[in-house]
Design a protein around this motif. Structure first.
Motif, PDB file in Angstrom:
ATOM      1  N   ASP A  24      87.410  85.976  55.662  1.00 45.23           N
ATOM      2  CA  ASP A  24      88.170  87.174  56.003  1.00 45.23           C
ATOM      3  C   ASP A  24      88.870  86.974  57.348  1.00 45.23           C
ATOM      4  O   ASP A  24      88.349  86.286  58.215  1.00 45.23           O
ATOM      5  CB  ASP A  24      87.223  88.385  56.141  1.00 45.23           C
ATOM      6  CG  ASP A  24      86.610  88.769  54.801  1.00 45.23           C
ATOM      7  OD1 ASP A  24      87.177  88.373  53.762  1.00 45.23           O
ATOM      8  OD2 ASP A  24      85.557  89.430  54.821  1.00 45.23           O
TER       9      ASP A  24
ATOM     10  N   ILE B  90      89.761  87.598  60.986  1.00 44.91           N
ATOM     11  CA  ILE B  90      88.977  88.156  62.092  1.00 44.91           C
ATOM     12  C   ILE B  90      89.931  88.893  63.025  1.00 44.91           C
ATOM     13  O   ILE B  90      90.918  88.328  63.477  1.00 44.91           O
ATOM     14  CB  ILE B  90      88.252  87.025  62.873  1.00 44.91           C
ATOM     15  CG1 ILE B  90      87.398  86.166  61.924  1.00 44.91           C
ATOM     16  CG2 ILE B  90      87.408  87.611  63.991  1.00 44.91           C
ATOM     17  CD1 ILE B  90      86.913  84.867  62.556  1.00 44.91           C
ATOM     18  N   ARG B  91      89.617  90.165  63.279  1.00 53.34           N
ATOM     19  CA  ARG B  91      90.487  90.978  64.142  1.00 53.34           C
ATOM     20  C   ARG B  91      89.889  91.100  65.546  1.00 53.34           C
ATOM     21  O   ARG B  91      88.750  91.555  65.699  1.00 53.34           O
ATOM     22  CB  ARG B  91      90.672  92.380  63.552  1.00 53.34           C
ATOM     23  CG  ARG B  91      91.488  92.416  62.271  1.00 53.34           C
ATOM     24  CD  ARG B  91      91.571  93.844  61.724  1.00 53.34           C
ATOM     25  NE  ARG B  91      90.253  94.463  61.663  1.00 53.34           N
ATOM     26  CZ  ARG B  91      89.375  94.258  60.682  1.00 53.34           C
ATOM     27  NH1 ARG B  91      89.682  93.474  59.668  1.00 53.34           N
ATOM     28  NH2 ARG B  91      88.200  94.845  60.717  1.00 53.34           N
TER      29      ARG B  91
ATOM     30  N   TYR C  33      92.594  84.225  62.546  1.00 51.71           N
ATOM     31  CA  TYR C  33      92.564  85.411  63.404  1.00 51.71           C
ATOM     32  C   TYR C  33      93.816  86.261  63.273  1.00 51.71           C
ATOM     33  O   TYR C  33      94.918  85.757  63.038  1.00 51.71           O
ATOM     34  CB  TYR C  33      92.474  85.002  64.878  1.00 51.71           C
ATOM     35  CG  TYR C  33      91.107  84.546  65.313  1.00 51.71           C
ATOM     36  CD1 TYR C  33      90.125  85.472  65.647  1.00 51.71           C
ATOM     37  CD2 TYR C  33      90.802  83.195  65.392  1.00 51.71           C
ATOM     38  CE1 TYR C  33      88.860  85.065  66.049  1.00 51.71           C
ATOM     39  CE2 TYR C  33      89.543  82.765  65.798  1.00 51.71           C
ATOM     40  CZ  TYR C  33      88.582  83.707  66.129  1.00 51.71           C
ATOM     41  OH  TYR C  33      87.341  83.299  66.525  1.00 51.71           O
TER      42      TYR C  33
ATOM     43  N   ASP D  62      86.542  93.006  65.282  1.00 51.92           N
ATOM     44  CA  ASP D  62      85.324  92.191  65.276  1.00 51.92           C
ATOM     45  C   ASP D  62      84.926  91.811  66.702  1.00 51.92           C
ATOM     46  O   ASP D  62      83.770  91.480  66.961  1.00 51.92           O
ATOM     47  CB  ASP D  62      85.562  90.912  64.465  1.00 51.92           C
ATOM     48  CG  ASP D  62      85.941  91.218  63.023  1.00 51.92           C
ATOM     49  OD1 ASP D  62      85.039  91.620  62.267  1.00 51.92           O
ATOM     50  OD2 ASP D  62      87.131  91.090  62.667  1.00 51.92           O
ATOM     51  N   GLY D  63      85.901  91.825  67.569  1.00 50.37           N
ATOM     52  CA  GLY D  63      85.619  91.503  68.971  1.00 50.37           C
ATOM     53  C   GLY D  63      86.580  92.250  69.877  1.00 50.37           C
ATOM     54  O   GLY D  63      87.730  92.500  69.515  1.00 50.37           O
TER      55      GLY D  63
ATOM     56  N   ARG E  86      77.500  98.062  63.093  1.00 47.41           N
ATOM     57  CA  ARG E  86      77.778  96.648  63.338  1.00 47.41           C
ATOM     58  C   ARG E  86      78.780  96.547  64.490  1.00 47.41           C
ATOM     59  O   ARG E  86      79.966  96.433  64.269  1.00 47.41           O
ATOM     60  CB  ARG E  86      78.357  95.977  62.087  1.00 47.41           C
ATOM     61  CG  ARG E  86      77.317  95.656  61.020  1.00 47.41           C
ATOM     62  CD  ARG E  86      77.937  94.882  59.848  1.00 47.41           C
ATOM     63  NE  ARG E  86      78.649  93.683  60.267  1.00 47.41           N
ATOM     64  CZ  ARG E  86      79.959  93.493  60.116  1.00 47.41           C
ATOM     65  NH1 ARG E  86      80.719  94.409  59.577  1.00 47.41           N
ATOM     66  NH2 ARG E  86      80.507  92.359  60.523  1.00 47.41           N
TER      67      ARG E  86
ATOM     68  N   PRO F 204      81.155  95.282  67.461  1.00 45.09           N
ATOM     69  CA  PRO F 204      81.860  94.016  67.710  1.00 45.09           C
ATOM     70  C   PRO F 204      81.228  93.297  68.903  1.00 45.09           C
ATOM     71  O   PRO F 204      80.454  93.909  69.646  1.00 45.09           O
ATOM     72  CB  PRO F 204      83.270  94.480  68.068  1.00 45.09           C
ATOM     73  CG  PRO F 204      83.080  95.842  68.651  1.00 45.09           C
ATOM     74  CD  PRO F 204      81.914  96.442  67.928  1.00 45.09           C
TER      75      PRO F 204
ATOM     76  N   TYR G 133      83.737  81.668  68.347  1.00 40.39           N
ATOM     77  CA  TYR G 133      83.427  82.755  67.410  1.00 40.39           C
ATOM     78  C   TYR G 133      83.713  82.314  65.970  1.00 40.39           C
ATOM     79  O   TYR G 133      82.945  82.627  65.057  1.00 40.39           O
ATOM     80  CB  TYR G 133      84.239  84.015  67.754  1.00 40.39           C
ATOM     81  CG  TYR G 133      83.804  85.213  66.928  1.00 40.39           C
ATOM     82  CD1 TYR G 133      82.543  85.776  67.102  1.00 40.39           C
ATOM     83  CD2 TYR G 133      84.652  85.776  65.982  1.00 40.39           C
ATOM     84  CE1 TYR G 133      82.139  86.856  66.346  1.00 40.39           C
ATOM     85  CE2 TYR G 133      84.253  86.865  65.220  1.00 40.39           C
ATOM     86  CZ  TYR G 133      82.994  87.401  65.404  1.00 40.39           C
ATOM     87  OH  TYR G 133      82.592  88.471  64.647  1.00 40.39           O
TER      88      TYR G 133
ATOM     89  N   MET H 117      80.951  82.369  63.003  1.00 40.57           N
ATOM     90  CA  MET H 117      81.193  83.050  61.724  1.00 40.57           C
ATOM     91  C   MET H 117      81.033  82.083  60.550  1.00 40.57           C
ATOM     92  O   MET H 117      80.513  82.446  59.505  1.00 40.57           O
ATOM     93  CB  MET H 117      82.584  83.673  61.701  1.00 40.57           C
ATOM     94  CG  MET H 117      82.742  84.903  62.565  1.00 40.57           C
ATOM     95  SD  MET H 117      81.544  86.222  62.156  1.00 40.57           S
ATOM     96  CE  MET H 117      80.275  85.912  63.377  1.00 40.57           C
TER      97      MET H 117
END
Ligand SMILES: [Zn+2]
Length: 278
Positions: free
Chosen positions: A72, A74-75, A110, A162-163, A235, A237, A268, A272
């Motif tokens: 997926d 990653i945002r 990303y 996600d971060g 969950r 970030p 990261y 992942m």
């Protein structure tokens, strides 16, 4: 011989009130704008409209879509200059994006949401606080009336990052350091990021930084109301704040930010990949 110095009476200063000197938002963002114009990966997408004392503002935002990765997308949200007198972060982001343009593989997998100037009125005035008088970095998730904070909160909600990475420059510190919060592996991202940034600037090795207990430049507490994910997420970030020593040469701060950000992306993605293979 006449040795007397011919002292003319002081000339009166011109009797007009000069307009307040405002720093130029356009100039700070010029490099990012230029990169966006020539890039197929970077889009300039300013958002939100608000007014402070009759002047209209929006918040600059740039979106960088890296090459497709395995899993997926990653945002990550990256935020700078929420303190108006810390343009170092915005310049660090320009340097970082220039590095991605040269080597897009760095951002493989990303989608980066980049907010280089979160406090435009403070930047124009050269002040930490916004023109409203508020420290915007103490206003998050407390029903603040500050338009910049409300707009950024909406972004954080909408994109479910996600971060979250925030950039600051600290004029009281003589070295690099950072705050971690959120996901448990935040510290495992900050440590290698600081190590990489140490190519350019020393780390702050003090046992106490900014009033908090620190170990090797890592702090795991922070002030209430800072820019971060909403409290109580199931969950959360990863959340990292990077701080450069503001009195150090500017180019070293800029390179430190760029190196640290590149390292966080690499580390990261690796974390992942491991998680998805378990
Ligand atoms: Zn700051």
């Amino acid at each position: 011989m006449n040795t007397a110095i011919n002292l003319k009476p002081p000339v009166d200063a011109p009797s007009f009130d000069p307009l307040p000197q405002r720093r130029s938002l356009d100039r700070l963002l010029a490099q990012l704008d230029q990169l966006a114009e020539n890039s197929s990966q970077l889009i300039r997408k300013p958002f939100g409209q608000f007014e402070i004392e009759g002047r209209r503002y929006s918040l600059p935002r740039y979106i960088y879509l890296g090459p497709k990765g395995g899993g997926d997308t990653i945002r990550i949200g990256i935020f700078a200059t929420i303190h108006g007198d810390e343009p170092e972060g915005a310049l660090g982001l320009s340097r970082f994006v220039a590095a991605l343009e040269k080597n897009p593989e760095l951002a493989k997998g990303y989608c980066l949401f980049i907010y280089p100037l979160c406090n435009p009125s403070g930047f124009e005035d050269g002040t930490r606080h916004a023109r409203s008088g508020k420290d915007l970095n103490r206003e998050f998730w407390k029903d603040s009336a500050e338009p910049e904070v409300r707009l950024l909160e909406t972004e954080i909600w909408t994109h479910a990052f996600d971060g979250i990475i925030t950039l600051h420059a600290d004029d009281m510190s003589d070295g690099l350091y950072g705050y971690v919060a959120g996901a448990v592996h935040s510290e495992n991202l900050l440590e290698p990021a600081l190590r990489e940034a140490e190519q350019f600037l020393p780390r702050n090795s003090g046992g106490e930084i900014d009033g908090f207990a620190a170990a090797n430049g890592v702090i795991s507490l922070g002030y209430p109301g800072v820019l971060r994910a909403p409290p109580g997420m199931k969950r959360p970030p990863f959340e990292i704040t990077l701080e450069t020593p503001q009195k150090a040469p500017l180019h070293r701060q800029v390179e430190s930010f760029s190196a640290a950000l590149q390292t966080i992306l690499t580390e990261y993605r690796y974390l992942m990949a491991i998680a998805q293979n378990i």
